[in-house]
Write a protein that holds these residues in place. Structure first.
Motif, PDB file in Angstrom:
ATOM      1  N   HIS A 238       0.960  -1.220   0.095  1.00  0.00           N
ATOM      2  CA  HIS A 238       0.039   0.066  -0.104  1.00  0.00           C
ATOM      3  C   HIS A 238       0.837   1.395   0.224  1.00  0.00           C
ATOM      4  CE1 HIS A 238      -3.065  -2.907   0.911  1.00  0.00           C
ATOM      5  NE2 HIS A 238      -2.734  -3.191   1.991  1.00  0.00           N
ATOM      6  N   TYR A 239       1.973   1.312   0.883  1.00  0.00           N
ATOM      7  CA  TYR A 239       2.757   2.678   0.756  1.00  0.00           C
ATOM      8  C   TYR A 239       4.042   2.250   1.562  1.00  0.00           C
ATOM      9  CZ  TYR A 239       0.565   2.166   5.558  1.00  0.00           C
ATOM     10  OH  TYR A 239       0.078   1.889   6.806  1.00  0.00           O
ATOM     11  N   GLU A 240       4.980   2.937   1.157  1.00  0.00           N
ATOM     12  CA  GLU A 240       6.468   2.999   1.644  1.00  0.00           C
ATOM     13  C   GLU A 240       6.657   3.634   2.806  1.00  0.00           C
ATOM     14  OE1 GLU A 240       8.798   3.977  -1.778  1.00  0.00           O
ATOM     15  OE2 GLU A 240       8.245   2.355  -2.924  1.00  0.00           O
ATOM     16  N   VAL A 241       7.969   3.563   3.484  1.00  0.00           N
ATOM     17  CA  VAL A 241       8.270   4.440   4.418  1.00  0.00           C
ATOM     18  C   VAL A 241       8.464   5.924   4.061  1.00  0.00           C
ATOM     19  CG1 VAL A 241       9.946   4.873   6.050  1.00  0.00           C
ATOM     20  CG2 VAL A 241       9.753   2.495   5.433  1.00  0.00           C
ATOM     21  N   ASP A 242       7.882   6.620   5.160  1.00  0.00           N
ATOM     22  CA  ASP A 242       7.831   8.104   4.807  1.00  0.00           C
ATOM     23  C   ASP A 242       9.059   8.807   5.426  1.00  0.00           C
ATOM     24  OD1 ASP A 242       7.472  10.991   4.832  1.00  0.00           O
ATOM     25  OD2 ASP A 242       5.304  10.853   5.410  1.00  0.00           O
ATOM     26  N   TYR A 243      10.239   8.677   4.805  1.00  0.00           N
ATOM     27  CA  TYR A 243      11.392   8.925   5.344  1.00  0.00           C
ATOM     28  C   TYR A 243      11.530  10.564   5.768  1.00  0.00           C
ATOM     29  CZ  TYR A 243      13.399   4.517   3.885  1.00  0.00           C
ATOM     30  OH  TYR A 243      13.693   3.197   3.733  1.00  0.00           O
ATOM     31  N   PRO A 244      11.182  11.475   5.065  1.00  0.00           N
ATOM     32  CA  PRO A 244      10.967  12.777   5.555  1.00  0.00           C
ATOM     33  C   PRO A 244      10.462  13.083   6.864  1.00  0.00           C
ATOM     34  CG  PRO A 244      10.529  13.078   3.205  1.00  0.00           C
ATOM     35  CD  PRO A 244      10.339  11.524   3.674  1.00  0.00           C
ATOM     36  N   ALA A 245       9.255  12.008   7.108  1.00  0.00           N
ATOM     37  CA  ALA A 245       8.602  12.229   8.613  1.00  0.00           C
ATOM     38  C   ALA A 245       9.452  11.728   9.654  1.00  0.00           C
ATOM     39  CB  ALA A 245       7.173  11.606   8.270  1.00  0.00           C
ATOM     40  N   VAL A 246      10.024  10.625   9.394  1.00  0.00           N
ATOM     41  CA  VAL A 246      10.984  10.144  10.285  1.00  0.00           C
ATOM     42  C   VAL A 246      11.884  10.897  10.724  1.00  0.00           C
ATOM     43  CG1 VAL A 246      12.652   8.087  10.827  1.00  0.00           C
ATOM     44  CG2 VAL A 246      10.344   7.576   9.430  1.00  0.00           C
ATOM     45  N   GLU A 247      12.592  11.371   9.627  1.00  0.00           N
ATOM     46  CA  GLU A 247      13.634  12.379  10.000  1.00  0.00           C
ATOM     47  C   GLU A 247      13.002  13.759  10.808  1.00  0.00           C
ATOM     48  OE1 GLU A 247      17.233  14.779   7.495  1.00  0.00           O
ATOM     49  OE2 GLU A 247      15.454  14.084   6.401  1.00  0.00           O
ATOM     50  N   ALA A 248      12.075  14.314  10.368  1.00  0.00           N
ATOM     51  CA  ALA A 248      11.179  15.439  11.228  1.00  0.00           C
ATOM     52  C   ALA A 248      11.075  14.835  12.817  1.00  0.00           C
ATOM     53  CB  ALA A 248      10.315  15.790  10.650  1.00  0.00           C
ATOM     54  N   TYR A 249      10.841  13.884  12.870  1.00  0.00           N
ATOM     55  CA  TYR A 249      10.466  13.122  14.185  1.00  0.00           C
ATOM     56  C   TYR A 249      11.604  13.168  15.195  1.00  0.00           C
ATOM     57  CZ  TYR A 249      10.585   9.562  17.739  1.00  0.00           C
ATOM     58  OH  TYR A 249      10.802   8.877  19.076  1.00  0.00           O
ATOM     59  N   LEU A 250      12.816  13.246  14.856  1.00  0.00           N
ATOM     60  CA  LEU A 250      14.163  12.803  15.539  1.00  0.00           C
ATOM     61  C   LEU A 250      14.514  13.982  16.256  1.00  0.00           C
ATOM     62  CD1 LEU A 250      16.018  10.642  13.095  1.00  0.00           C
ATOM     63  CD2 LEU A 250      14.993   9.962  15.229  1.00  0.00           C
ATOM     64  N   PRO A 251      14.428  15.283  16.238  1.00  0.00           N
ATOM     65  CA  PRO A 251      14.870  16.329  16.720  1.00  0.00           C
ATOM     66  C   PRO A 251      14.440  16.236  18.219  1.00  0.00           C
ATOM     67  CG  PRO A 251      14.466  17.151  14.360  1.00  0.00           C
ATOM     68  CD  PRO A 251      14.094  15.787  14.728  1.00  0.00           C
ATOM     69  N   GLU A 252      15.105  16.977  19.034  1.00  0.00           N
ATOM     70  CA  GLU A 252      14.479  17.127  20.431  1.00  0.00           C
ATOM     71  C   GLU A 252      13.373  17.904  20.602  1.00  0.00           C
ATOM     72  OE1 GLU A 252      16.048  15.842  23.492  1.00  0.00           O
ATOM     73  OE2 GLU A 252      18.070  15.015  22.663  1.00  0.00           O
ATOM     74  N   GLY A 253      12.759  17.953  21.552  1.00  0.00           N
ATOM     75  CA  GLY A 253      11.643  18.971  22.067  1.00  0.00           C
ATOM     76  C   GLY A 253      10.329  18.385  21.809  1.00  0.00           C
ATOM     77  N   ASP A 254       9.684  18.959  23.010  1.00  0.00           N
ATOM     78  CA  ASP A 254       8.120  18.554  23.094  1.00  0.00           C
ATOM     79  C   ASP A 254       7.387  18.896  22.112  1.00  0.00           C
ATOM     80  OD1 ASP A 254       8.508  17.338  25.699  1.00  0.00           O
ATOM     81  OD2 ASP A 254       8.211  19.041  26.826  1.00  0.00           O
ATOM     82  N   ASP A 255       7.667  20.102  21.498  1.00  0.00           N
ATOM     83  CA  ASP A 255       6.983  20.673  20.387  1.00  0.00           C
ATOM     84  C   ASP A 255       7.255  19.733  19.008  1.00  0.00           C
ATOM     85  OD1 ASP A 255       9.732  21.109  20.346  1.00  0.00           O
ATOM     86  OD2 ASP A 255       9.370  23.179  19.159  1.00  0.00           O
ATOM     87  N   VAL A 256       8.163  19.199  18.851  1.00  0.00           N
ATOM     88  CA  VAL A 256       8.633  18.393  17.796  1.00  0.00           C
ATOM     89  C   VAL A 256       7.676  16.986  18.028  1.00  0.00           C
ATOM     90  CG1 VAL A 256      10.230  16.739  16.642  1.00  0.00           C
ATOM     91  CG2 VAL A 256      10.952  19.066  17.457  1.00  0.00           C
ATOM     92  N   LEU A 257       7.578  16.513  19.185  1.00  0.00           N
ATOM     93  CA  LEU A 257       6.895  15.383  19.389  1.00  0.00           C
ATOM     94  C   LEU A 257       5.358  15.482  19.062  1.00  0.00           C
ATOM     95  CD1 LEU A 257       6.369  12.299  20.107  1.00  0.00           C
ATOM     96  CD2 LEU A 257       6.470  12.944  22.627  1.00  0.00           C
ATOM     97  N   ALA A 258       4.816  16.598  19.761  1.00  0.00           N
ATOM     98  CA  ALA A 258       3.585  17.150  19.498  1.00  0.00           C
ATOM     99  C   ALA A 258       3.281  17.331  17.902  1.00  0.00           C
ATOM    100  CB  ALA A 258       3.206  18.365  20.102  1.00  0.00           C
ATOM    101  N   ALA A 259       4.120  17.973  16.975  1.00  0.00           N
ATOM    102  CA  ALA A 259       3.906  18.221  15.956  1.00  0.00           C
ATOM    103  C   ALA A 259       3.744  16.796  14.963  1.00  0.00           C
ATOM    104  CB  ALA A 259       4.999  19.083  15.019  1.00  0.00           C
ATOM    105  N   HIS A 260       4.761  15.615  15.473  1.00  0.00           N
ATOM    106  CA  HIS A 260       4.588  14.696  14.822  1.00  0.00           C
ATOM    107  C   HIS A 260       3.293  13.816  15.076  1.00  0.00           C
ATOM    108  CE1 HIS A 260       6.112  10.745  13.523  1.00  0.00           C
ATOM    109  NE2 HIS A 260       5.730  10.229  14.230  1.00  0.00           N
TER     110      HIS A 260
END
Length: 273
Positions: A238-260
């Motif tokens: 159905h679909y492949e890995v969303d590599y940009p989304a994984v990369e965007a998840y990795l930085p520190e910060g509660d805001d990063v996690l909330a956005a993910h």
């Protein structure tokens, strides 16, 4: 046939209590029950035990959110492009979680013991490893008279096995396309089985091709249908890995996690109190 077992993702996740042990299906970034994992975070589940031969994103984000008390795991990594799982590694190094380290084969042996109804299961390949000493695993002599000794792994019985599937019937039969990873043995070892699925297929289609059923309906307690529920991982075909989304998840910060969490496909479908 039985009544439909399909419920909402919110309701399915609420079946899991704090302190539960969860065997999570899939492998690394492929066909993991990631919508369910994120829902655990939204529902603020705590003190969970995570059991998986090759976790990555799932154990990492759960450790990042403070949901995990312990884990039994083999290799842990974000896979290929991203290296090790940073928030999981930090949780182990800072002793925020208790790790029982396994090889993939030893964890599978423990699950097989539970599935087969025996107290332990033999496992090869452990001689020369530090894992038996670390975990207190015993070895037994060959009862048939050779000079060989074999390590035996105590049974592992998760409270829940939770897998992501391609298709389900309304009654709870489960199909997975491509490799099933360790999903089959998890669903036989656990006390209860929950399934996240991409879509519903007719009961008749399962009756016509019963050989494609990975998990029969009588083992399944409940199902949530969540298209793209394995995001940001893949769910073939159905679909492949969303590599940009994984990369965007990795930085520190509660805001990063909330956005993910807000970006996830299921977040658009679920309202939380």
């Amino acid at each position: 046939m039985t009544d439909s077992k399909i419920i909402s993702l919110d309701a399915l996740t609420r079946l899991v209590n704090d302190g539960s042990s969860l065997a999570l299906g899939g492998s690394f970034l492929h066909r993991g029950p990631f919508a369910f994992v994120r829902e655990l975070i939204r529902q603020r589940k705590r003190e969970l035990e995570i059991i998986k031969q090759s976790p990555g994103y799932d154990i990492d984000i759960l450790c990042r959110a403070g949901c995990v008390a312990s884990t039994r795991a083999g290799i842990v990594a974000m896979e290929g492009n991203f290296g090790l799982a940073p928030y999981y590694r930090r949780a182990v190094e800072q002793q925020q979680i208790v790790l029982e380290e396994h090889a993939c084969a030893s964890l599978t042996a423990g699950l097989r013991a539970s599935a087969f109804g025996v107290p332990f299961q033999p496992c090869g390949g452990l001689h020369g490893s530090a894992l038996p000493e670390l975990n207190g695993w015993k070895k037994l002599p060959d009862p048939y008279g050779s000079d060989e000794e074999t390590y035996v792994i105590p049974r592992i019985t998760p409270d829940f096995a939770v897998i992501h599937a391609n298709e389900v019937s309304p009654e709870g039969d489960v199909r997975v396309f491509g490799t099933s990873h360790w999903d089959r043995i998890m669903t036989r070892a656990a006390r209860r089985v929950l399934v996240i699925a991409e879509r519903v297929a007719s009961s008749e289609s399962f009756s016509r091709q019963p050989e494609l059923t990975l998990v029969p309906h009588f083992l399944v307690e409940a199902i949530a249908v969540v298209p793209q529920g394995a995001w940001p991982g893949s769910c073939w075909p159905h679909y492949e890995v969303d590599y940009p989304a994984v990369e965007a998840y990795l930085p520190e910060g509660d805001d990063v996690l909330a956005a993910h969490l807000a970006q996830a496909p299921e977040a658009k479908e679920t309202t939380h109190a």
